[in-house]
Design a protein around this motif. Structure first.
Motif, mmCIF file in Angstrom:
data_model
loop_
_atom_site.group_PDB
_atom_site.id
_atom_site.type_symbol
_atom_site.label_atom_id
_atom_site.label_comp_id
_atom_site.label_asym_id
_atom_site.label_seq_id
_atom_site.Cartn_x
_atom_site.Cartn_y
_atom_site.Cartn_z
ATOM 1 N N ILE A 272 27.634 -14.843 38.070
ATOM 2 C CA ILE A 272 26.472 -15.093 38.935
ATOM 3 C C ILE A 272 26.103 -16.570 38.900
ATOM 4 O O ILE A 272 25.903 -17.207 39.943
ATOM 5 N N SER A 273 26.002 -17.132 37.701
ATOM 6 C CA SER A 273 25.605 -18.533 37.584
ATOM 7 C C SER A 273 26.649 -19.459 38.195
ATOM 8 O O SER A 273 26.317 -20.397 38.928
ATOM 9 N N THR A 274 27.921 -19.187 37.937
ATOM 10 C CA THR A 274 28.983 -20.023 38.501
ATOM 11 C C THR A 274 29.043 -19.895 40.015
ATOM 12 O O THR A 274 29.284 -20.880 40.717
ATOM 13 N N GLY A 275 28.796 -18.691 40.521
ATOM 14 C CA GLY A 275 28.861 -18.470 41.959
ATOM 15 C C GLY A 275 27.856 -19.302 42.727
ATOM 16 O O GLY A 275 28.198 -19.954 43.722
ATOM 17 N N PHE A 276 26.603 -19.324 42.256
ATOM 18 C CA PHE A 276 25.580 -20.123 42.924
ATOM 19 C C PHE A 276 25.964 -21.599 42.949
ATOM 20 O O PHE A 276 25.854 -22.280 43.975
ATOM 21 N N ILE A 277 26.426 -22.100 41.812
ATOM 22 C CA ILE A 277 26.732 -23.523 41.700
ATOM 23 C C ILE A 277 27.946 -23.894 42.549
ATOM 24 O O ILE A 277 27.949 -24.908 43.254
ATOM 25 N N VAL A 278 28.998 -23.062 42.516
ATOM 26 C CA VAL A 278 30.215 -23.367 43.273
ATOM 27 C C VAL A 278 29.930 -23.352 44.764
ATOM 28 O O VAL A 278 30.403 -24.232 45.510
ATOM 29 N N VAL A 279 29.171 -22.369 45.243
ATOM 30 C CA VAL A 279 28.862 -22.291 46.678
ATOM 31 C C VAL A 279 28.098 -23.526 47.133
ATOM 32 O O VAL A 279 28.401 -24.127 48.177
ATOM 33 N N TYR A 280 27.114 -23.926 46.346
ATOM 34 C CA TYR A 280 26.315 -25.093 46.732
ATOM 35 C C TYR A 280 27.158 -26.367 46.712
ATOM 36 O O TYR A 280 27.114 -27.175 47.650
ATOM 37 N N LEU A 281 27.937 -26.559 45.651
ATOM 38 C CA LEU A 281 28.743 -27.774 45.551
ATOM 39 C C LEU A 281 29.815 -27.828 46.635
ATOM 40 O O LEU A 281 30.093 -28.905 47.174
ATOM 41 N N SER A 282 30.410 -26.690 46.969
ATOM 42 C CA SER A 282 31.416 -26.690 48.035
ATOM 43 C C SER A 282 30.796 -27.074 49.369
ATOM 44 O O SER A 282 31.416 -27.779 50.169
ATOM 45 N N GLN A 283 29.561 -26.643 49.591
ATOM 46 C CA GLN A 283 28.882 -27.025 50.828
ATOM 47 C C GLN A 283 28.595 -28.519 50.853
ATOM 48 O O GLN A 283 28.762 -29.183 51.881
ATOM 49 N N ILE A 284 28.176 -29.059 49.718
ATOM 50 C CA ILE A 284 27.897 -30.489 49.627
ATOM 51 C C ILE A 284 29.165 -31.299 49.887
ATOM 52 O O ILE A 284 29.168 -32.274 50.663
#
Length: 289
Positions: A272-284
């Motif tokens: 869960i924690s990795t998913g939120f961070i990866v999605v946001y960083l990939s968008q950035i």
């Protein structure tokens, strides 16, 4: 042209030892336990005998036969939403106000940052002093008899602001440092073009804070999903305050000693924690390209 710098054998040895120790500690304290949890999550093991491989059995039991699991997932997501949508924006607002160099701004800054030096366990004890049904300040002042921390329908909504109180000060300091690094010429150019203060902030200043936003997002996700000590100090994370971190502790360290089962909960928390961070960083990164 800069001279060609050559490191001596001693310099190379120091660099190798320093980097080697850092990598070794990273592997031993972070990646090692994380990968071990992933492996153990597929086993039935009590920590004594030989682990028995059961595949996805622990995950199936979590979803279908472990009543505290889904309330804990819901509480963790609510916790994350509160920190991200309430506490973090409020910390940003405090940083913007303090960046204007108000009178006594240093006093306000210290007062808002003070909760950061407290552990969440201490914040939990403070929450008990304020919201306890028997000796709490709130009931004593208002004459109410509400069991703020014992009522499972409201206690989560009481504890989250207490955790957000600490998170706000942390976010405020990070954003305040970021605001100090924004080029004043950008604000002056926006003012010359006739932009209002709100337009200047949202269209000029806030986009310039993108690196800070990434840091704040990562910190917010980590703070929300690792929350443990404040609810454990209040009622051991039960009766409406169930969190995934508490379930991990109860299954691995508690009397049950179901290490494989607790590891499965830890893996879900990691995903869960990795998913939120990866999605946001990939968008950035996609926007940057």
């Amino acid at each position: 042209m800069a001279p060609n710098r050559r490191y001596s054998a001693g310099d190379r040895a120091v660099i190798a030892v320093g980097l080697g120790l850092a990598v070794a500690l990273e592997l031993a304290l972070i990646w090692g336990p994380a990968l071990a949890s992933v492996a153990l999550s597929g086993t039935d093991w009590d920590g004594i005998g030989r682990p028995r491989w059961i595949g996805g059995g622990n995950y199936a039991d979590l979803a279908a036969e472990y009543p505290p699991f889904w309330p804990a997932v819901r509480n963790n997501l609510l916790w994350l939403g509160f920190l991200a949508l309430v506490a973090t924006p409020f910390g940003l607002l405090c940083a913007v106000l303090l960046d204007r160099r108000l009178r006594l701004s240093r006093v306000y800054q210290n007062a808002l940052y003070l909760p950061v030096v407290l552990s969440l366990a201490v914040v939990g004890f403070i929450a008990q002093l304020v919201f306890s049904a028997d000796y709490g300040v709130l009931n004593a002042v208002t004459g109410l008899t509400t069991d703020w921390l014992g009522d499972s329908s409201i206690n989560l909504w009481v504890v989250m602001p207490a955790a957000g109180w600490r998170h706000t000060g942390y976010v405020m300091i990070i954003y305040l440092a970021g605001l100090k690094s924004v080029d004043p010429a950008l604000k002056e150019a926006a003012a010359i073009d006739g932009a209002s203060e709100a337009q200047t902030f949202f269209k000029v200043v806030f986009p310039a804070l993108r690196p800070v936003n990434v840091i704040v997002l990562v910190i917010t996700v980590i703070e929300a999903l690792r929350a443990f000590d404040i609810v454990y100090a209040i009622n051991k994370g039960r009766n409406g305050l169930e969190l995934l971190s508490v379930l991990v502790t109860e299954n691995i360290v508690g009397e049950a000693a179901r290490i494989g089962f607790g590891s499965a909960i830890a893996v879900i928390l990691l995903v869960i924690s990795t998913g939120f961070i990866v999605v946001y960083l990939s968008q950035i990164f996609r926007e940057d390209r």
